[in-house]
Design a protein around this motif. Structure first.
Motif, PDB file in Angstrom:
ATOM      1  N   LEU A   1     -24.257  78.386  76.898  1.00  0.00           N
ATOM      2  CA  LEU A   1     -23.467  78.898  75.780  1.00  0.00           C
ATOM      3  C   LEU A   1     -24.392  79.065  74.585  1.00  0.00           C
ATOM      4  N   THR A   2     -24.086  80.032  73.734  1.00  0.00           N
ATOM      5  CA  THR A   2     -24.852  80.162  72.504  1.00  0.00           C
ATOM      6  C   THR A   2     -24.128  79.403  71.391  1.00  0.00           C
ATOM      7  N   LYS A   3     -24.930  78.771  70.521  1.00  0.00           N
ATOM      8  CA  LYS A   3     -24.381  78.049  69.377  1.00  0.00           C
ATOM      9  C   LYS A   3     -24.347  78.993  68.181  1.00  0.00           C
TER      10      LYS A   3
ATOM     11  N   CYS B   1     -20.633  77.458  69.100  1.00  0.00           N
ATOM     12  CA  CYS B   1     -19.612  77.828  70.082  1.00  0.00           C
ATOM     13  C   CYS B   1     -18.308  77.140  69.709  1.00  0.00           C
TER      14      CYS B   1
ATOM     15  N   GLU C   1     -14.219  76.940  74.245  1.00  0.00           N
ATOM     16  CA  GLU C   1     -15.168  77.583  75.151  1.00  0.00           C
ATOM     17  C   GLU C   1     -16.065  76.539  75.820  1.00  0.00           C
TER      18      GLU C   1
END
Length: 149
Positions: free
Chosen positions: A102-104, A106, A110
């Protein structure tokens, strides 16, 4: 899964502590550490279902930490977080055995969704391993003690 044990690893202490509180509010058991070395020490002492691991950290970065986690041979899944748009490195982590990334920043929903997917994968691997061990016991009962070393 409610009650799952999560190891949260991120050098941004405020982010890490806040995310830990959000996950604890959702009934997860969360241990927060702030570097890769501490993550490895925690995994050597305690079992965790899912490791949420920051990719960019000083010292032992996320990729190096992931490699060390894999060497331990544990039934845990690793979810990578990256705040630096380093999707190529996250894809490399998946090739090395991470569940996903996941990209921060987030959203906690999610993150929870990814944690649940990682938990299901870990649980399936654990069940498959247990089935294989039980099959070997049935095939060769005298070797039962060798299976659990």
């Amino acid at each position: 899964m409610i009650g799952s044990k999560i190891l949260l690893v991120d050098d941004e202490e405020i982010f890490c502590d806040n995310m830990a509180k959000l996950l604890q509010n959702r009934q997860y058991k969360v241990t927060a550490v702030y570097n890769g070395e501490s993550a490895i020490r925690a995994l050597e002492k305690e079992n965790f279902d899912v490791v949420v691991l920051d990719l960019k950290m000083p010292g032992m970065n996320g990729i190096t930490t992931l490699k060390e986690i894999k060497k331990l041979g544990l039934f845990t899944e690793t979810l990578l977080l990256t705040g630096h748009g380093s999707v190529d490195a996250a894809i490399e982590a998946i090739r090395l055995g991470a569940y996903d990334f996941l990209t921060k920043p987030c959203e906690v929903d999610e993150l929870v969704e990814k944690i649940e997917g990682a938990w299901r994968k870990k649980d399936e691997a654990w069940k498959k391993d247990l089935e294989n061990k039980l099959k070997k016991v049935v095939e060769s009962p005298s070797d039962v003690f060798k299976l659990f070393d």
